[in-house]
Design a protein around this motif. Structure first.
Motif, mmCIF file in Angstrom:
data_model
loop_
_atom_site.group_PDB
_atom_site.id
_atom_site.type_symbol
_atom_site.label_atom_id
_atom_site.label_comp_id
_atom_site.label_asym_id
_atom_site.label_seq_id
_atom_site.Cartn_x
_atom_site.Cartn_y
_atom_site.Cartn_z
ATOM 1 N N ASP A 51 -18.971 -71.511 -3.557
ATOM 2 C CA ASP A 51 -19.853 -70.364 -3.370
ATOM 3 C C ASP A 51 -21.285 -70.846 -3.141
ATOM 4 O O ASP A 51 -21.734 -71.790 -3.795
ATOM 5 C CB ASP A 51 -19.818 -69.460 -4.606
ATOM 6 N N GLN A 85 -20.594 -66.631 3.262
ATOM 7 C CA GLN A 85 -20.365 -66.179 1.900
ATOM 8 C C GLN A 85 -19.662 -67.236 1.051
ATOM 9 O O GLN A 85 -19.703 -67.176 -0.170
ATOM 10 C CB GLN A 85 -19.520 -64.893 1.900
ATOM 11 N N THR A 86 -18.999 -68.194 1.722
ATOM 12 C CA THR A 86 -18.293 -69.273 1.040
ATOM 13 C C THR A 86 -18.383 -70.535 1.899
ATOM 14 O O THR A 86 -18.726 -70.475 3.083
ATOM 15 C CB THR A 86 -16.795 -68.957 0.814
ATOM 16 N N ASN A 128 -17.100 -74.087 -6.853
ATOM 17 C CA ASN A 128 -16.122 -73.096 -6.394
ATOM 18 C C ASN A 128 -16.242 -72.832 -4.897
ATOM 19 O O ASN A 128 -15.482 -72.036 -4.357
ATOM 20 C CB ASN A 128 -16.304 -71.778 -7.152
ATOM 21 N N PHE A 164 -23.743 -75.482 -2.317
ATOM 22 C CA PHE A 164 -22.548 -74.783 -2.791
ATOM 23 C C PHE A 164 -22.190 -75.299 -4.172
ATOM 24 O O PHE A 164 -22.343 -76.493 -4.461
ATOM 25 C CB PHE A 164 -21.360 -75.033 -1.850
#
Length: 141
Positions: free
Chosen positions: A129, A4-5, A127, A124
């Motif tokens: 993400d 998720q990150t 941030n 990504f």
């Protein structure tokens, strides 16, 4: 584990049975020379453009505490960027990949990004993400 990150990627890479070596290609957005007026307007509004690799780096997962560490290093050593693509290579026979293998893998990533093929890489944003990109270079079913 779902990624998720960016930090999830680090956790997952540290849990692998074979040690991992992380590869990163930082990209910026550029406007093609033959861009139409509509494309230029879209680009100036912060949308569209082409991805152009601006910097590559390789790291062991234990060399990065988190995404913030990576972007601070990128700010010190490289040009501005919009996205970072991540991939990895595994150790083999208990040895890390050679510098030649690492360079070849990074070059393959750069070439793939330039060709619009993002398979095997996770992009990504600034941030940390994940970003979903259309993959025009992928084979159609």
């Amino acid at each position: 584990m779902d990624i998720q990150t960016f930090d999830d990627l680090l956790v997952l890479s540290r849990r692998q049975t074979k040690p991992q070596h992380l590869l990163f290609v930082f990209v910026g957005a550029t406007l093609p020379e033959n861009a139409s007026g509509e494309q230029r307007a879209e680009f100036n509004a912060g949308n569209g453009g082409e991805l152009e690799p601006v910097m590559v780096v390789d790291k062991g997962p234990d060399e990065l505490a988190d995404f913030q560490t990576l972007i601070e290093e990128a700010a010190r050593f490289g040009p501005p960027w919009s996205l970072v693509f991540a991939s990895s290579v595994s150790w083999h026979d208990g040895l890390p990949p050679t510098s030649e293998e690492t360079e070849a893998s990074l070059q393959h990533m750069v070439d793939s990004i330039r060709n619009g093929s993002f398979e095997g890489m996770l992009p990504f944003d600034r941030n940390g993400d994940p970003v979903h990109l259309a993959n025009p270079g992928a084979a159609k079913p």
